[in-house]
Design a protein around this motif. Structure first.
Motif, PDB file in Angstrom:
ATOM      1  N   GLY A  10       0.843  -1.196   0.000  1.00 31.48           N
ATOM      2  CA  GLY A  10       0.000   0.000   0.000  1.00 31.48           C
ATOM      3  C   GLY A  10       0.873   1.238   0.000  1.00 31.48           C
ATOM      4  N   ALA A  11       0.237   2.375  -0.269  1.00 34.80           N
ATOM      5  CA  ALA A  11       1.015   3.590  -0.534  1.00 34.80           C
ATOM      6  C   ALA A  11       1.054   4.550   0.647  1.00 34.80           C
ATOM      7  N   GLY A  12       1.254   4.053   1.861  1.00 37.29           N
ATOM      8  CA  GLY A  12       1.463   5.006   2.954  1.00 37.29           C
ATOM      9  C   GLY A  12       0.923   4.576   4.301  1.00 37.29           C
ATOM     10  N   VAL A 110       7.067  -3.843  -1.466  1.00 38.85           N
ATOM     11  CA  VAL A 110       6.978  -2.825  -2.530  1.00 38.85           C
ATOM     12  C   VAL A 110       5.923  -1.790  -2.182  1.00 38.85           C
ATOM     13  N   TRP A 111       6.320  -0.538  -2.306  1.00 38.01           N
ATOM     14  CA  TRP A 111       5.418   0.581  -2.030  1.00 38.01           C
ATOM     15  C   TRP A 111       4.212   0.520  -2.965  1.00 38.01           C
ATOM     16  N   GLY A 112       2.999   0.663  -2.427  1.00 37.33           N
ATOM     17  CA  GLY A 112       1.801   0.638  -3.273  1.00 37.33           C
ATOM     18  C   GLY A 112       1.598  -0.753  -3.831  1.00 37.33           C
ATOM     19  N   ASP A 113       1.494  -0.833  -5.160  1.00 39.95           N
ATOM     20  CA  ASP A 113       1.321  -2.118  -5.833  1.00 39.95           C
ATOM     21  C   ASP A 113       2.521  -2.386  -6.742  1.00 39.95           C
ATOM     22  N   PRO A 114       3.006  -3.637  -6.757  1.00 35.97           N
ATOM     23  CA  PRO A 114       4.196  -3.944  -7.565  1.00 35.97           C
ATOM     24  C   PRO A 114       3.976  -3.783  -9.069  1.00 35.97           C
ATOM     25  N   ALA A 115       2.712  -3.705  -9.519  1.00 30.06           N
ATOM     26  CA  ALA A 115       2.462  -3.633 -10.966  1.00 30.06           C
ATOM     27  C   ALA A 115       2.515  -2.203 -11.496  1.00 30.06           C
ATOM     28  N   LEU A 116       2.619  -1.218 -10.607  1.00 28.68           N
ATOM     29  CA  LEU A 116       2.504   0.166 -11.070  1.00 28.68           C
ATOM     30  C   LEU A 116       3.799   0.939 -10.840  1.00 28.68           C
ATOM     31  N   TYR A 117       4.453   1.326 -11.936  1.00 34.10           N
ATOM     32  CA  TYR A 117       5.712   2.077 -11.876  1.00 34.10           C
ATOM     33  C   TYR A 117       6.664   1.517 -10.817  1.00 34.10           C
ATOM     34  N   ASP A 118       6.893   0.217 -10.923  1.00 33.59           N
ATOM     35  CA  ASP A 118       7.862  -0.428 -10.038  1.00 33.59           C
ATOM     36  C   ASP A 118       8.541  -1.545 -10.830  1.00 33.59           C
ATOM     37  N   ILE A 144      -2.505  -1.692  -2.373  1.00 35.39           N
ATOM     38  CA  ILE A 144      -3.309  -0.500  -2.719  1.00 35.39           C
ATOM     39  C   ILE A 144      -2.384   0.575  -3.274  1.00 35.39           C
ATOM     40  N   THR A 145      -2.647   0.983  -4.506  1.00 38.26           N
ATOM     41  CA  THR A 145      -1.772   1.967  -5.168  1.00 38.26           C
ATOM     42  C   THR A 145      -2.036   3.375  -4.632  1.00 38.26           C
ATOM     43  N   SER A 146      -1.079   4.266  -4.907  1.00 35.11           N
ATOM     44  CA  SER A 146      -1.291   5.668  -4.539  1.00 35.11           C
ATOM     45  C   SER A 146      -2.472   6.238  -5.327  1.00 35.11           C
ATOM     46  N   VAL A 186      -1.627  11.489 -12.955  1.00 38.78           N
ATOM     47  CA  VAL A 186      -0.217  11.800 -13.218  1.00 38.78           C
ATOM     48  C   VAL A 186       0.610  11.452 -11.986  1.00 38.78           C
ATOM     49  N   MET A 187       1.679  10.670 -12.231  1.00 33.64           N
ATOM     50  CA  MET A 187       2.581  10.257 -11.151  1.00 33.64           C
ATOM     51  C   MET A 187       3.993  10.702 -11.504  1.00 33.64           C
ATOM     52  N   LEU A 188       4.888  10.604 -10.538  1.00 37.50           N
ATOM     53  CA  LEU A 188       6.314  10.867 -10.790  1.00 37.50           C
ATOM     54  C   LEU A 188       6.519  12.227 -11.467  1.00 37.50           C
ATOM     55  N   TRP A 206      -5.383  16.816  -6.251  1.00 33.44           N
ATOM     56  CA  TRP A 206      -3.959  16.638  -5.967  1.00 33.44           C
ATOM     57  C   TRP A 206      -3.757  16.106  -4.550  1.00 33.44           C
ATOM     58  N   GLY A 207      -2.788  15.225  -4.373  1.00 32.23           N
ATOM     59  CA  GLY A 207      -2.494  14.722  -3.028  1.00 32.23           C
ATOM     60  C   GLY A 207      -1.014  14.448  -2.865  1.00 32.23           C
ATOM     61  N   ALA A 208      -0.479  14.867  -1.733  1.00 35.13           N
ATOM     62  CA  ALA A 208       0.922  14.566  -1.416  1.00 35.13           C
ATOM     63  C   ALA A 208       0.949  13.729  -0.141  1.00 35.13           C
ATOM     64  N   TYR A 209       1.908  12.798  -0.063  1.00 35.27           N
ATOM     65  CA  TYR A 209       2.083  11.916   1.105  1.00 35.27           C
ATOM     66  C   TYR A 209       0.741  11.290   1.509  1.00 35.27           C
ATOM     67  N   VAL A 210      -0.056  10.894   0.527  1.00 38.41           N
ATOM     68  CA  VAL A 210      -1.410  10.396   0.802  1.00 38.41           C
ATOM     69  C   VAL A 210      -1.345   9.169   1.731  1.00 38.41           C
ATOM     70  N   GLY A 211      -2.219   9.162   2.700  1.00 45.28           N
ATOM     71  CA  GLY A 211      -2.295   8.017   3.622  1.00 45.28           C
ATOM     72  C   GLY A 211      -1.296   8.081   4.760  1.00 45.28           C
ATOM     73  N   ILE A 243       9.337  14.831  -1.750  1.00 42.49           N
ATOM     74  CA  ILE A 243       7.868  14.853  -1.906  1.00 42.49           C
ATOM     75  C   ILE A 243       7.423  13.680  -2.760  1.00 42.49           C
ATOM     76  N   MET A 244       6.221  13.214  -2.459  1.00 45.00           N
ATOM     77  CA  MET A 244       5.624  12.106  -3.192  1.00 45.00           C
ATOM     78  C   MET A 244       4.200  12.559  -3.467  1.00 45.00           C
ATOM     79  N   ASP A 245       3.914  12.954  -4.695  1.00 44.82           N
ATOM     80  CA  ASP A 245       2.568  13.450  -4.962  1.00 44.82           C
ATOM     81  C   ASP A 245       2.015  12.889  -6.265  1.00 44.82           C
ATOM     82  N   THR A 246       0.712  12.848  -6.328  1.00 45.91           N
ATOM     83  CA  THR A 246      -0.020  12.281  -7.463  1.00 45.91           C
ATOM     84  C   THR A 246      -1.253  13.138  -7.668  1.00 45.91           C
TER      85      THR A 246
HETATM   86  C1  LIG Z   1       7.925   4.804  -8.342  1.00 40.96           C
HETATM   87  S1  LIG Z   1       6.241   5.250  -8.247  1.00 40.96           S
HETATM   88  C2  LIG Z   1       5.602   3.928  -7.296  1.00 40.96           C
HETATM   89  C3  LIG Z   1       4.110   3.804  -7.351  1.00 40.96           C
HETATM   90  C4  LIG Z   1       3.573   2.716  -6.438  1.00 40.96           C
HETATM   91  N1  LIG Z   1       4.010   1.401  -6.864  1.00 40.96           N
HETATM   92  C5  LIG Z   1       2.061   2.739  -6.334  1.00 40.96           C
HETATM   93  O1  LIG Z   1       1.439   1.670  -6.482  1.00 40.96           O
HETATM   94  O2  LIG Z   1       1.503   3.799  -6.051  1.00 40.96           O
HETATM   95  C6  LIG Z   1       6.327   6.595  -7.126  1.00 40.96           C
HETATM   96  C7  LIG Z   1       5.256   7.631  -7.405  1.00 40.96           C
HETATM   97  O3  LIG Z   1       4.028   7.176  -6.884  1.00 40.96           O
HETATM   98  C8  LIG Z   1       3.286   8.259  -6.381  1.00 40.96           C
HETATM   99  N2  LIG Z   1       3.038   8.021  -4.941  1.00 40.96           N
HETATM  100  C9  LIG Z   1       3.415   6.945  -4.238  1.00 40.96           C
HETATM  101  N3  LIG Z   1       2.975   7.010  -2.977  1.00 40.96           N
HETATM  102  C10 LIG Z   1       2.295   8.157  -2.870  1.00 40.96           C
HETATM  103  C11 LIG Z   1       1.580   8.774  -1.802  1.00 40.96           C
HETATM  104  N4  LIG Z   1       1.480   8.209  -0.601  1.00 40.96           N
HETATM  105  N5  LIG Z   1       0.984   9.963  -2.054  1.00 40.96           N
HETATM  106  C12 LIG Z   1       1.051  10.535  -3.262  1.00 40.96           C
HETATM  107  N6  LIG Z   1       1.702  10.000  -4.302  1.00 40.96           N
HETATM  108  C13 LIG Z   1       2.319   8.823  -4.116  1.00 40.96           C
HETATM  109  C14 LIG Z   1       4.100   9.521  -6.651  1.00 40.96           C
HETATM  110  O4  LIG Z   1       3.682  10.044  -7.891  1.00 40.96           O
HETATM  111  C15 LIG Z   1       5.494   8.970  -6.730  1.00 40.96           C
HETATM  112  O5  LIG Z   1       6.318   9.817  -7.504  1.00 40.96           O
END
Ligand SMILES: C[S@@+](CC[C@H](N)C(=O)[O-])C[C@H]1O[C@@H](n2cnc3c(N)ncnc32)[C@H](O)[C@@H]1O
Length: 253
Positions: A10-12, A110-118, A144-146, A186-188, A206-211, A243-246
């Motif tokens: 999961g993502a946070g 793996v942060w979030g889900d392993p299938a997404l940008y990993d 759970i993805t971001s 939009v990610m990354l 928009w969300g940063a550091y979600v969760g 920062i980690m934002d989506t």
């Molecule tokens: C390398 S990707 C990994 C994505 C991850 N595997 C996922 O399932 O969400 C990293 C990007 O995911 C997004 N991200 C991951 N965690 C986040 C969070 N808690 N809040 C906002 N964006 C997040 C950001 O866009 C960050 O640049």
């Protein structure tokens, strides 16, 4: 035979862990921790907290390895990612060969889900193909993805009724390389690429550091909130060092 589990955490929020992920955690003998950059300590601490919280009556250990960094410079982006993945592959091979005995189970959290940008799954497939490690089995446990976390926190569906959803990067958005979906995640995004969107009536979620306890959410018409997001983003990055934002962009009807 060795077994490797690629576990989406999961993502946070540690509460994002699925029951399947908890069961998988309880099979692991050695966790490989690979974080890098300024967020490294926070993200490693979260992984340790997750193990402490969810693993019962089982001995396990952590092996930390320095994750190679992508070379930034004149080289094309895809080429630098390929080089990075080759370097990571070498690190993974060393870890699997040296730190895991036959019959043991290794885990990648793996942060979030392993299938997404990993790249973890891609790298393990490449290792099996290269044949420099003794054969191993591996399983992937979704997380759970971001993207899902963002939609839940904003209480908004990802797609409009019957519409398509595109998930892309800030780099592609800035280069105008997006399709015609009416919803785009939009990610990354390192460079405030939402600034390049032409239609001021587009809505942004928009969300940063979600969760996480540092979570920040902003929503509105791009024309109304873009400045606020840019300011907030800059300040948050300065305060935290990273920062980690989506964000979700919804085109007007
Ligand atoms: C390398 S990707 C990994 C994505 C991850 N595997 C996922 O399932 O969400 C990293 C990007 O995911 C997004 N991200 C991951 N965690 C986040 C969070 N808690 N809040 C906002 N964006 C997040 C950001 O866009 C960050 O640049």
């Amino acid at each position: 035979m060795k077994t490797l589990l690629v576990i989406g955490i999961g993502a946070g929020d540690p509460d994002y862990l699925t029951l399947q992920a908890v069961k998988a955690l309880n099979r692991v003998d050695v966790f490989f921790l690979m974080d890098k950059g300024p967020a490294k300590h926070k993200l490693l601490d979260l992984r340790r907290e997750i193990c402490q919280r969810y693993i019962v009556d089982r001995t396990y250990r952590f092996v930390e390895a320095d994750s190679p960094e992508r070379q930034r410079g004149d080289q094309a982006y895809a080429a630098t990612v390929e080089d990075l993945n080759l370097a990571k592959q070498a690190t993974f091979e060393r870890l699997i060969n040296e730190q895991l005995s036959d019959g043991q189970c290794g885990g990648f959290l793996v942060w979030g889900d392993p299938a997404l940008y990993d790249s973890t799954v891609r790298i393990l497939q490449a290792i099996l193909e290269a044949g420099r490690c003794a054969p191993f089995e591996f399983e992937v446990i979704p997380g759970i993805t971001s993207v899902q976390a963002l939609a839940a926190r904003h209480k908004v569906p990802l797609n409009s009724i019957g519409g398509s959803l595109e998930i892309t990067t800030g780099r592609r958005l800035a280069a105008g390389q997006v399709g015609d979906a009416d919803s785009v995640v939009v990610m990354l995004d390192a460079e405030d690429a939402y600034r390049q969107v032409g239609d001021p009536d587009t809505r942004i979620y928009w969300g940063a550091y979600v969760g996480t306890p540092d979570e920040i959410l902003i929503e509105g018409r791009l024309a109304d909130v873009a400045d606020d997001i840019e300011r907030t983003r800059k300040a948050a990055r300065k305060a935290n060092g990273w920062i980690m934002d989506t964000y979700l962009l919804r085109k007007p009807r």
